[in-house]
Design a protein around this motif. Structure first.
Motif, PDB file in Angstrom:
ATOM      1  N   VAL A  46       0.812  -1.268   0.012  1.00  0.00           N
ATOM      2  CA  VAL A  46      -0.086  -0.062   0.052  1.00  0.00           C
ATOM      3  C   VAL A  46       0.920   1.242   0.127  1.00  0.00           C
ATOM      4  O   VAL A  46       0.772   1.953  -0.958  1.00  0.00           O
ATOM      5  CB  VAL A  46      -0.968   0.068   1.280  1.00  0.00           C
ATOM      6  N   ASN A  47       1.840   1.312   1.000  1.00  0.00           N
ATOM      7  CA  ASN A  47       2.499   2.641   1.142  1.00  0.00           C
ATOM      8  C   ASN A  47       4.237   2.160   1.537  1.00  0.00           C
ATOM      9  O   ASN A  47       4.960   3.161   1.863  1.00  0.00           O
ATOM     10  CB  ASN A  47       1.972   3.547   2.202  1.00  0.00           C
ATOM     11  N   ASP A  48       4.376   0.823   1.678  1.00  0.00           N
ATOM     12  CA  ASP A  48       5.563   0.570   2.205  1.00  0.00           C
ATOM     13  C   ASP A  48       6.645   1.056   1.340  1.00  0.00           C
ATOM     14  O   ASP A  48       7.962   1.109   1.653  1.00  0.00           O
ATOM     15  CB  ASP A  48       5.840  -0.942   2.609  1.00  0.00           C
ATOM     16  N   ASP A  49       6.390   1.383   0.060  1.00  0.00           N
ATOM     17  CA  ASP A  49       7.512   1.778  -0.870  1.00  0.00           C
ATOM     18  C   ASP A  49       7.855   3.262  -0.724  1.00  0.00           C
ATOM     19  O   ASP A  49       8.754   3.782  -1.396  1.00  0.00           O
ATOM     20  CB  ASP A  49       6.944   1.633  -2.328  1.00  0.00           C
ATOM     21  N   GLU A  50       7.121   3.914   0.260  1.00  0.00           N
ATOM     22  CA  GLU A  50       7.316   5.540   0.532  1.00  0.00           C
ATOM     23  C   GLU A  50       8.122   5.564   2.019  1.00  0.00           C
ATOM     24  O   GLU A  50       8.234   6.694   2.213  1.00  0.00           O
ATOM     25  CB  GLU A  50       6.048   6.118   0.786  1.00  0.00           C
ATOM     26  N   VAL A  51       8.600   4.687   2.492  1.00  0.00           N
ATOM     27  CA  VAL A  51       8.957   4.804   3.781  1.00  0.00           C
ATOM     28  C   VAL A  51      10.416   5.645   3.615  1.00  0.00           C
ATOM     29  O   VAL A  51      10.541   6.595   4.643  1.00  0.00           O
ATOM     30  CB  VAL A  51       9.215   3.710   4.630  1.00  0.00           C
ATOM     31  N   VAL A  52      11.319   5.608   2.672  1.00  0.00           N
ATOM     32  CA  VAL A  52      12.515   6.433   2.588  1.00  0.00           C
ATOM     33  C   VAL A  52      12.038   7.783   2.096  1.00  0.00           C
ATOM     34  O   VAL A  52      12.717   8.679   2.760  1.00  0.00           O
ATOM     35  CB  VAL A  52      13.159   5.745   1.340  1.00  0.00           C
ATOM     36  N   SER A  53      11.016   7.917   1.446  1.00  0.00           N
ATOM     37  CA  SER A  53      10.609   9.432   1.227  1.00  0.00           C
ATOM     38  C   SER A  53      10.050  10.111   2.494  1.00  0.00           C
ATOM     39  O   SER A  53      10.479  11.349   2.626  1.00  0.00           O
ATOM     40  CB  SER A  53       9.391   9.292   0.075  1.00  0.00           C
ATOM     41  N   PHE A  54       9.251   9.332   3.328  1.00  0.00           N
ATOM     42  CA  PHE A  54       8.910   9.966   4.601  1.00  0.00           C
ATOM     43  C   PHE A  54      10.149  10.246   5.824  1.00  0.00           C
ATOM     44  O   PHE A  54      10.219  11.245   5.983  1.00  0.00           O
ATOM     45  CB  PHE A  54       8.127   8.842   5.477  1.00  0.00           C
ATOM     46  N   ALA A  55      11.364   9.345   5.299  1.00  0.00           N
ATOM     47  CA  ALA A  55      12.369   9.330   6.272  1.00  0.00           C
ATOM     48  C   ALA A  55      13.080  10.589   5.646  1.00  0.00           C
ATOM     49  O   ALA A  55      13.531  11.366   6.570  1.00  0.00           O
ATOM     50  CB  ALA A  55      13.361   8.328   6.279  1.00  0.00           C
ATOM     51  N   CYS A  88      11.169  -3.627  12.200  1.00  0.00           N
ATOM     52  CA  CYS A  88      12.610  -3.973  11.820  1.00  0.00           C
ATOM     53  C   CYS A  88      12.904  -4.220  10.177  1.00  0.00           C
ATOM     54  O   CYS A  88      13.969  -3.642   9.691  1.00  0.00           O
ATOM     55  CB  CYS A  88      13.235  -5.336  12.439  1.00  0.00           C
ATOM     56  N   GLU A  89      11.836  -4.700   9.536  1.00  0.00           N
ATOM     57  CA  GLU A  89      11.802  -4.749   8.338  1.00  0.00           C
ATOM     58  C   GLU A  89      11.966  -3.221   7.678  1.00  0.00           C
ATOM     59  O   GLU A  89      12.657  -2.948   6.533  1.00  0.00           O
ATOM     60  CB  GLU A  89      10.630  -5.229   7.601  1.00  0.00           C
ATOM     61  N   THR A  90      10.929  -2.256   8.100  1.00  0.00           N
ATOM     62  CA  THR A  90      11.075  -0.894   7.835  1.00  0.00           C
ATOM     63  C   THR A  90      12.224  -0.271   7.868  1.00  0.00           C
ATOM     64  O   THR A  90      12.727   0.423   7.163  1.00  0.00           O
ATOM     65  CB  THR A  90       9.889  -0.049   8.534  1.00  0.00           C
ATOM     66  N   ARG A  91      13.018  -0.308   9.275  1.00  0.00           N
ATOM     67  CA  ARG A  91      14.118   0.079   9.500  1.00  0.00           C
ATOM     68  C   ARG A  91      15.184  -0.229   8.618  1.00  0.00           C
ATOM     69  O   ARG A  91      15.965   0.602   8.082  1.00  0.00           O
ATOM     70  CB  ARG A  91      14.689  -0.178  10.809  1.00  0.00           C
ATOM     71  N   SER A  92      15.345  -1.597   8.178  1.00  0.00           N
ATOM     72  CA  SER A  92      16.259  -2.129   7.267  1.00  0.00           C
ATOM     73  C   SER A  92      16.071  -1.422   5.889  1.00  0.00           C
ATOM     74  O   SER A  92      17.208  -1.087   5.258  1.00  0.00           O
ATOM     75  CB  SER A  92      16.154  -3.540   7.149  1.00  0.00           C
ATOM     76  N   TYR A  93      15.088  -1.354   5.346  1.00  0.00           N
ATOM     77  CA  TYR A  93      14.839  -0.927   4.225  1.00  0.00           C
ATOM     78  C   TYR A  93      15.310   0.872   3.991  1.00  0.00           C
ATOM     79  O   TYR A  93      15.843   1.092   3.053  1.00  0.00           O
ATOM     80  CB  TYR A  93      13.199  -0.724   3.623  1.00  0.00           C
ATOM     81  N   ILE A  94      14.814   1.369   5.073  1.00  0.00           N
ATOM     82  CA  ILE A  94      15.637   2.833   5.187  1.00  0.00           C
ATOM     83  C   ILE A  94      17.023   2.827   5.195  1.00  0.00           C
ATOM     84  O   ILE A  94      17.792   3.620   4.655  1.00  0.00           O
ATOM     85  CB  ILE A  94      14.775   3.598   6.295  1.00  0.00           C
ATOM     86  N   GLU A  95      17.622   1.902   6.054  1.00  0.00           N
ATOM     87  CA  GLU A  95      19.048   2.141   6.230  1.00  0.00           C
ATOM     88  C   GLU A  95      19.914   1.711   4.872  1.00  0.00           C
ATOM     89  O   GLU A  95      20.964   2.034   4.615  1.00  0.00           O
ATOM     90  CB  GLU A  95      19.746   0.871   7.415  1.00  0.00           C
ATOM     91  N   GLU A  96      19.214   0.654   4.161  1.00  0.00           N
ATOM     92  CA  GLU A  96      19.714   0.259   2.780  1.00  0.00           C
ATOM     93  C   GLU A  96      20.011   1.547   1.990  1.00  0.00           C
ATOM     94  O   GLU A  96      20.892   1.633   1.089  1.00  0.00           O
ATOM     95  CB  GLU A  96      18.996  -0.557   2.102  1.00  0.00           C
ATOM     96  N   ARG A  97      19.205   2.463   2.035  1.00  0.00           N
ATOM     97  CA  ARG A  97      19.377   3.807   1.143  1.00  0.00           C
ATOM     98  C   ARG A  97      19.910   5.088   1.908  1.00  0.00           C
ATOM     99  O   ARG A  97      20.330   5.806   1.268  1.00  0.00           O
ATOM    100  CB  ARG A  97      17.727   3.958   0.851  1.00  0.00           C
ATOM    101  N   LEU A  98      19.689   5.156   3.350  1.00  0.00           N
ATOM    102  CA  LEU A  98      20.278   6.253   3.961  1.00  0.00           C
ATOM    103  C   LEU A  98      21.345   6.093   4.900  1.00  0.00           C
ATOM    104  O   LEU A  98      22.017   6.975   5.437  1.00  0.00           O
ATOM    105  CB  LEU A  98      18.997   6.836   4.685  1.00  0.00           C
ATOM    106  N   GLY A  99      21.882   4.854   5.142  1.00  0.00           N
ATOM    107  CA  GLY A  99      22.748   4.510   6.014  1.00  0.00           C
ATOM    108  C   GLY A  99      22.426   4.087   7.195  1.00  0.00           C
ATOM    109  O   GLY A  99      21.155   4.240   7.734  1.00  0.00           O
ATOM    110  N   ALA A 100      23.169   3.617   8.093  1.00  0.00           N
ATOM    111  CA  ALA A 100      23.033   3.243   9.484  1.00  0.00           C
ATOM    112  C   ALA A 100      22.287   4.256  10.361  1.00  0.00           C
ATOM    113  O   ALA A 100      22.885   5.281  10.499  1.00  0.00           O
ATOM    114  CB  ALA A 100      24.184   2.517  10.134  1.00  0.00           C
ATOM    115  N   LEU A 101      20.981   3.919  10.869  1.00  0.00           N
ATOM    116  CA  LEU A 101      20.536   5.116  11.596  1.00  0.00           C
ATOM    117  C   LEU A 101      21.063   4.790  13.182  1.00  0.00           C
ATOM    118  O   LEU A 101      21.536   3.901  13.660  1.00  0.00           O
ATOM    119  CB  LEU A 101      19.020   4.637  11.861  1.00  0.00           C
TER     120      LEU A 101
END
Length: 329
Positions: A168-177, A209-222
């Protein structure tokens, strides 16, 4: 009777969430059943005077934070006056609000003047067409404008709540971050939770944890931030970002052992757990002419009955509970 609302597990309850209306100007499918809900008659909804009285009682019992919710709290006429009434109560240190932002911009100054100390704005997508799909209503431009206006009014950090749903919107989590890069925002990713009529299915569920991993893949370690007592979110910051990112793991890794929250529904029922079906009507006690002492005893007894934790997401699917919109976020 005066003192603190401590349950049998040693949890001291200092945070009260009050739903001021069952009505909402959006129809988010994770909150409201597709067929809608049967609203309580207006006469069943707590008046401002009743809310003020109950808040005073809770303050005497140790509550220090109040959050106004709905429905959408800003659809209730003169809600800023209620903010003022609660802000003036001795012992209340903060009055905050959760809103979808649609009506916020035009009411922002009145809320600020009345003493609103903070707010959370719910937003589950940054795409106009998807906003209509999720909320069944238009208005994303008004929400985004309200976020800018709230920051301009001094609400910083400002919290943005995003319910993450797979496909639904999980492809937007990096945009939100990314929203936290140059602005004092706290974007909080919330796990999809089961409530009556919201069609919950684990195929939509995304663990934190899945949302976190997806963000970290693109923005680096949180980078983890210091934990605060009773926090519902694990908070992190992306390297070099101004704002922060939070994860609310109500289902996959609950935080029941530190819960300090109580809830009053718009029709005046006390719920000691968001997911608990047991309720007690404080409204009826007020309208029956019961004393403050009688009501305080009932509140304390309800807190003592609070369970150690909720039943778990697969059990909650089959539990009888209200739709989210009739509980208050």
């Amino acid at each position: 009777m005066k003192g603190t609302l401590t349950d049998r597990f040693g949890r001291r309850h200092t945070y009260l969430r009050i739903s001021v209306t069952e009505r909402c100007n959006l129809r988010c499918h994770y909150c409201m059943p597709a067929e809608g809900v049967e609203l309580s008659p207006r006469s069943h909804i707590l008046t401002f005077e009743e809310i003020e009285r109950l808040t005073r009682l809770f303050a005497q019992l140790g509550v220090r934070q109040v959050r106004l919710t709905g429905g959408e709290p800003l659809v209730r006429k003169d809600v800023d006056k209620l903010v003022g009434l609660i802000s003036a109560i001795e012992g209340i240190h903060s009055v905050t609000m959760t809103t979808n932002g649609i009506l916020l911009e035009r009411k922002l100054q009145a809320l600020r003047d009345a003493g609103l100390t903070g707010m959370n704005i719910s937003l589950d997508t940054l795409l106009e067409n998807r906003f209509v799909e999720i909320t069944r209503r238009p208005g994303i431009d008004r929400v985004l404008s309200a976020i800018d206006a709230a920051l301009g009014a001094g609400y910083a950090p400002l919290k943005i709540n995003c319910v993450v749903m797979k496909g639904v919107n999980d492809d937007e989590v990096v945009s939100f971050a990314e929203m936290t890069r140059n602005r004092p925002l706290v974007v909080r990713f919330i796990e999809y939770m089961p409530f009556s009529g919201n069609g919950w299915n684990d195929r939509f569920f995304v663990p934190w944890c899945e949302t976190r991993s997806y963000i970290e893949e693109r923005l680096g370690a949180l980078v983890p931030l210091a934990e605060t007592p009773h926090a519902t979110a694990r908070e992190f910051r992306a390297p070099g970002f101004q704002g922060s990112i939070g994860f609310i793991s109500s289902m996959s890794d609950h935080f029941c052992d530190s819960c300090n929250r109580l809830r009053i529904t718009a029709d005046g029922n006390l719920k000691v757990c968001l997911f608990g079906k047991r309720e007690v009507s404080l409204r009826d006690m007020i309208r029956e002419g019961r004393s403050d002492e009688d009501i305080e005893v009932v509140i304390a007894e309800a807190v003592q009955r609070k369970e150690a934790q909720h039943a778990g997401m697969y059990n909650l699917v089959d539990d009888e509970n209200r739709p989210m919109i009739l509980i208050g976020g």
